[in-house]
Design a protein around this motif. Structure first.
Motif, PDB file in Angstrom:
ATOM      1  N   ASP A 256     -13.690  -7.337   5.179  1.00 32.44           N
ATOM      2  CA  ASP A 256     -12.698  -6.284   5.402  1.00 32.44           C
ATOM      3  C   ASP A 256     -11.432  -6.919   5.967  1.00 32.44           C
ATOM      4  OD1 ASP A 256     -13.180  -6.767   8.170  1.00 32.44           O
ATOM      5  OD2 ASP A 256     -14.739  -5.221   8.197  1.00 32.44           O
ATOM      6  N   GLU A 257     -10.456  -6.088   6.250  1.00 30.31           N
ATOM      7  CA  GLU A 257      -9.168  -6.595   6.722  1.00 30.31           C
ATOM      8  C   GLU A 257      -9.306  -7.279   8.078  1.00 30.31           C
ATOM      9  OE1 GLU A 257      -4.575  -4.938   7.140  1.00 30.31           O
ATOM     10  OE2 GLU A 257      -6.178  -3.620   6.415  1.00 30.31           O
ATOM     11  N   ASN A 258     -10.133  -6.718   8.952  1.00 34.34           N
ATOM     12  CA  ASN A 258     -10.327  -7.327  10.272  1.00 34.34           C
ATOM     13  C   ASN A 258     -10.927  -8.720  10.156  1.00 34.34           C
ATOM     14  OD1 ASN A 258      -9.297  -5.146  11.693  1.00 34.34           O
ATOM     15  ND2 ASN A 258     -11.293  -4.105  11.794  1.00 34.34           N
TER      16      ASN A 258
ATOM     17  N   LEU B 224      -3.364 -11.097   1.291  1.00 31.45           N
ATOM     18  CA  LEU B 224      -3.764 -12.491   1.496  1.00 31.45           C
ATOM     19  C   LEU B 224      -3.649 -13.269   0.186  1.00 31.45           C
ATOM     20  CD1 LEU B 224      -4.854 -14.684   3.352  1.00 31.45           C
ATOM     21  CD2 LEU B 224      -7.184 -13.896   2.820  1.00 31.45           C
TER      22      LEU B 224
ATOM     23  N   GLU C 233       0.834  -1.199   0.000  1.00 30.29           N
ATOM     24  CA  GLU C 233       0.000   0.000   0.000  1.00 30.29           C
ATOM     25  C   GLU C 233       0.874   1.256   0.000  1.00 30.29           C
ATOM     26  OE1 GLU C 233      -2.754   0.038   3.272  1.00 30.29           O
ATOM     27  OE2 GLU C 233      -2.893  -2.143   3.286  1.00 30.29           O
TER      28      GLU C 233
ATOM     29  N   LEU D 146       1.404 -11.532   5.951  1.00 30.63           N
ATOM     30  CA  LEU D 146       0.488 -10.392   5.821  1.00 30.63           C
ATOM     31  C   LEU D 146       1.127  -9.107   6.331  1.00 30.63           C
ATOM     32  CD1 LEU D 146      -2.864 -12.065   6.958  1.00 30.63           C
ATOM     33  CD2 LEU D 146      -2.161 -11.529   4.619  1.00 30.63           C
TER      34      LEU D 146
ATOM     35  N   LYS E 145       2.820  -4.373   5.201  1.00 33.61           N
ATOM     36  CA  LYS E 145       2.470  -3.132   5.894  1.00 33.61           C
ATOM     37  C   LYS E 145       3.760  -2.438   6.284  1.00 33.61           C
ATOM     38  CE  LYS E 145      -2.121  -4.055   7.593  1.00 33.61           C
ATOM     39  NZ  LYS E 145      -2.626  -2.956   6.754  1.00 33.61           N
TER      40      LYS E 145
ATOM     41  N   PHE F 129      -7.723  -4.472  -0.034  1.00 28.37           N
ATOM     42  CA  PHE F 129      -7.254  -4.941   1.273  1.00 28.37           C
ATOM     43  C   PHE F 129      -6.940  -6.441   1.261  1.00 28.37           C
ATOM     44  CE2 PHE F 129     -11.894  -5.628   1.764  1.00 28.37           C
ATOM     45  CZ  PHE F 129     -11.903  -6.953   2.202  1.00 28.37           C
ATOM     46  N   ALA F 130      -7.502  -7.183   0.291  1.00 24.85           N
ATOM     47  CA  ALA F 130      -7.294  -8.632   0.237  1.00 24.85           C
ATOM     48  C   ALA F 130      -6.051  -9.027  -0.557  1.00 24.85           C
ATOM     49  CB  ALA F 130      -8.528  -9.308  -0.362  1.00 24.85           C
TER      50      ALA F 130
ATOM     51  N   ILE G 163     -10.355 -10.805   7.817  1.00 24.65           N
ATOM     52  CA  ILE G 163      -9.245 -11.706   7.471  1.00 24.65           C
ATOM     53  C   ILE G 163      -8.463 -12.092   8.721  1.00 24.65           C
ATOM     54  CG2 ILE G 163      -7.009 -11.831   6.282  1.00 24.65           C
ATOM     55  CD1 ILE G 163      -8.247 -10.182   4.023  1.00 24.65           C
ATOM     56  N   TRP G 164      -8.118 -11.101   9.537  1.00 24.96           N
ATOM     57  CA  TRP G 164      -7.300 -11.394  10.730  1.00 24.96           C
ATOM     58  C   TRP G 164      -8.035 -12.305  11.706  1.00 24.96           C
ATOM     59  CZ3 TRP G 164      -2.274 -10.655  11.244  1.00 24.96           C
ATOM     60  CH2 TRP G 164      -1.635  -9.764  10.374  1.00 24.96           C
TER      61      TRP G 164
END
Length: 604
Positions: free
Chosen positions: A272-274, A227, A188, A307, A311, A223-224, A276-277
């Motif tokens: 969303d990203e959360n 992954l 990103e 992942l 970041k 956001f994916a 995934i986590w």
């Protein structure tokens, strides 16, 4: 490098995610839109092959001509008023060790294929480009050249290179990242990611990539993408670890395009990203099913690590700025770290003092040739003494280093090496050795004495004569002397002389002269000597860095001591009976050769 198959997928199957651009135009638009100067952050390691281009590599490399091409590359951006900041890899992050080993073993298999072709009579020019091996020492020569170049800033990374590149680019609002690592498409926050493989400095164009268009093509949200990269396979999660999952998607091994769309289908439901986590345990159970069934491995930390690698991190390492006693080992480690980051000392120096694994990649050595020892084994004694210099003051652990050194005679594996102790009274301390403000005759003598001890295991090589040799000749004399210490001897005296002669000839030949050389018939023994010699130069530079660079590394660079085709010509001419005096043709060079040979074969 990066996400397996992603570059191919985008360029073949996702045309909306890339475009050809004028570097000048997008730089001008960047300045107009932001009001900032244009800075390109260069992933140095991923650019080496593209810059090296079509130069000969089988004979050992063409270093002077490579530096000419690197200069043209820099001048292209300078003309466009674009600043360059280079990042090079530091020690390998251990979470990527399995993939690092996979790639080195693949390189070893390619080298075996190269020699099989050469043994069967294949011409060097007919060796497939897919077997290309970057010449040993090109990365090191690049760093040495760039750190003295006025138009360039150079850093070495402590963490993973692509992560630090992205962090720097984001924090400094840079114009673009230049490299050839598809991880940058996933990251990103970058303004532009430009491809070095598609950079044409004559036309001024390259490719840029669009992560949002990639996500749209796959019908997933941006956001994916981390992954997706993790489950396709990257530098952290290997292809082997994902092979059962990929096979299960089709009940066969999928083609590249199929795999990306199938993995996108697998992850499309995440909101969303959360989400995934929260779902990582379930994802791992589905993806690594066979491992989970037998309870062998918990893959959640591995997937988390993958992942998080996308970041950009921020801040400094914990405790980095804490004051410590002046002579404590932690201060030595921190000093080595800072000197490495600023490209003053090479990566391996920091790696040893910080208890990282020492690495030696595959070399272009012939597995079928049993008259030569493995390169890794031949230089082990030199490495052990260099480790001894670096660990002399360490009281917090055993003087043991773990190595991953490619060996033509066995499978790549971790080896434990015990450092050799430094003779009493010879070592003034690493902080003293590395402090270039301390250039007194006494300290300089210590640096030279440690250099000679590290090279030979004694102080019998005449230090004063070595010190007063032209600095560009120190490396070749050092490594040729090391050859004479080998037991049993595997090089003939005339072969060692040939190395000395080609270095002297190199100093009087320009790049046009080197370009005009005709490539002689390939001699496989000569190729093995070239590979052995080039790894030797890297070891000598490692030793010189450890003892505080009694000779500047710009003088030790492979650029000053070797050209593959020139050495092949000197070797062939000598074997055919042409005397060295006819090959040199300068009295001053003959006098230098006499002194170099005297030192090389010295025993007192």
């Amino acid at each position: 490098m990066g996400v397996r198959g992603l570059q191919t997928f985008i360029e073949r199957d996702c045309p909306a995610a890339w475009s050809v651009v004028s570097v000048k135009d997008i730089a001008d638009n960047f300045r107009l839109q932001t009001g900032r100067n244009a800075t390109v952050v260069v992933d140095g390691n991923s650019c080496l092959r593209a810059i090296y281009g079509g130069l000969d590599w089988v004979h050992g490399g063409q270093y002077k001509q490579y530096i000419e091409k690197l200069t043209d590359f820099i001048n292209f951006f300078t003309r466009l008023k674009i600043s360059l900041v280079f990042f090079f890899d530091g020690p390998t992050v251990e979470r990527k060790r399995p993939v690092w080993c996979e790639r080195r073993e693949a390189a070893q298999r390619d080298i075996e294929m190269i020699y099989q072709l050469l043994h069967s009579g294949t011409n060097v020019s007919e060796i497939p480009s897919r077997l290309f091996q970057i010449p040993a020492g090109i990365g090191l020569a690049t760093r040495i050249f760039l750190k003295t170049h006025p138009q360039c800033t150079v850093f070495t990374t402590v963490q993973e290179c692509d992560e630090e590149v992205v962090q720097f680019a984001v924090q400094n609002q840079c114009f673009a990242i230049l490299g050839q690592d598809s991880d940058y498409i996933i990251h990103e926050g970058t303004y532009y990611y430009m491809s070095i493989n598609h950079l044409d400095i004559r036309r001024g164009t390259t490719y840029i990539y669009n992560r949002f268009a990639l996500a749209r093509e796959l019908r997933i949200e941006p956001f994916a993408l981390p992954l997706l990269a993790s489950l396709v396979g990257n530098d952290i999660i290997s292809k082997a670890q994902l092979s059962d999952f990929h096979f299960g998607l089709f009940n066969r091994h999928p083609r590249n395009r199929e795999l990306f769309f199938a993995v996108a289908d697998f992850i499309r439901h995440f909101r969303d990203e959360n989400d995934i986590w929260r779902s990582l345990p379930h994802i791992c159970k589905d993806v690594f099913a066979s491992e989970f069934c037998f309870g062998r491995t918990n893959y959640v930390p591995l997937l988390e690590s993958s992942l998080l690698s996308y970041k950009p991190f921020s801040g400094t390492a914990s405790g980095e700025n804490v004051e410590r006693p002046l002579e404590s080992w932690s201060v030595i480690v921190q000093t080595a770290k800072e000197l490495m980051k600023s490209n003053v000392l090479m990566t391996a120096v920091y790696g040893v003092v910080a208890d990282h694994t020492f690495e030696l990649s595959a070399s272009l050595e012939d597995r079928q040739c049993n008259r030569f020892p493995s390169i890794a084994v031949h230089y082990l004694a030199l490495r052990k003494r260099t480790y001894g210099v670096l660990l002399e003051q360490c009281s917090t652990r055993m003087p043991v280093i773990f190595e991953y050194c490619a060996n033509k005679n066995k499978h790549l594996q971790r080896e434990e090496v015990l450092a050799d102790p430094v003779p009493h009274g010879l070592h003034p301390g690493l902080l003293t050795l590395w402090d270039k403000t301390l250039n007194t005759p006494a300290i300089d003598r210590r640096r030279w004495s440690l250099f000679v001890w590290g090279l030979t295991g004694s102080l019998q090589l005449p230090i004063e004569r070595l010190m007063y040799l032209p600095l560009k000749l120190v490396a070749v004399v050092a490594i040729c002397h090391y050859f004479t210490l080998a037991q049993p001897q595997f090089l003939e005296e005339w072969e060692i002389y040939s190395l000395l002669v080609q270095t002297l000839k190199l100093h009087v030949l320009g790049t046009e002269d080197l370009r005009s050389l005709r490539v002689p018939p390939t001699n496989l023994r000569c190729l093995n000597i070239a590979a052995m010699f080039l790894r030797g130069i890297q070891h000598v530079i490692f030793l010189a860095n450890a003892v505080g660079l009694p000779v500047p590394d710009s003088e030790l660079s492979p650029v000053n001591v070797f050209d593959g085709i020139l050495f092949h010509k000197v070797y062939t001419d000598t074997k055919n009976g042409i005397p060295f005096s006819r090959q040199i043709r300068h009295q001053a060079s003959e006098d230098l050769l006499t002194e170099m040979a005297s030192l090389t074969f010295s025993r007192s």
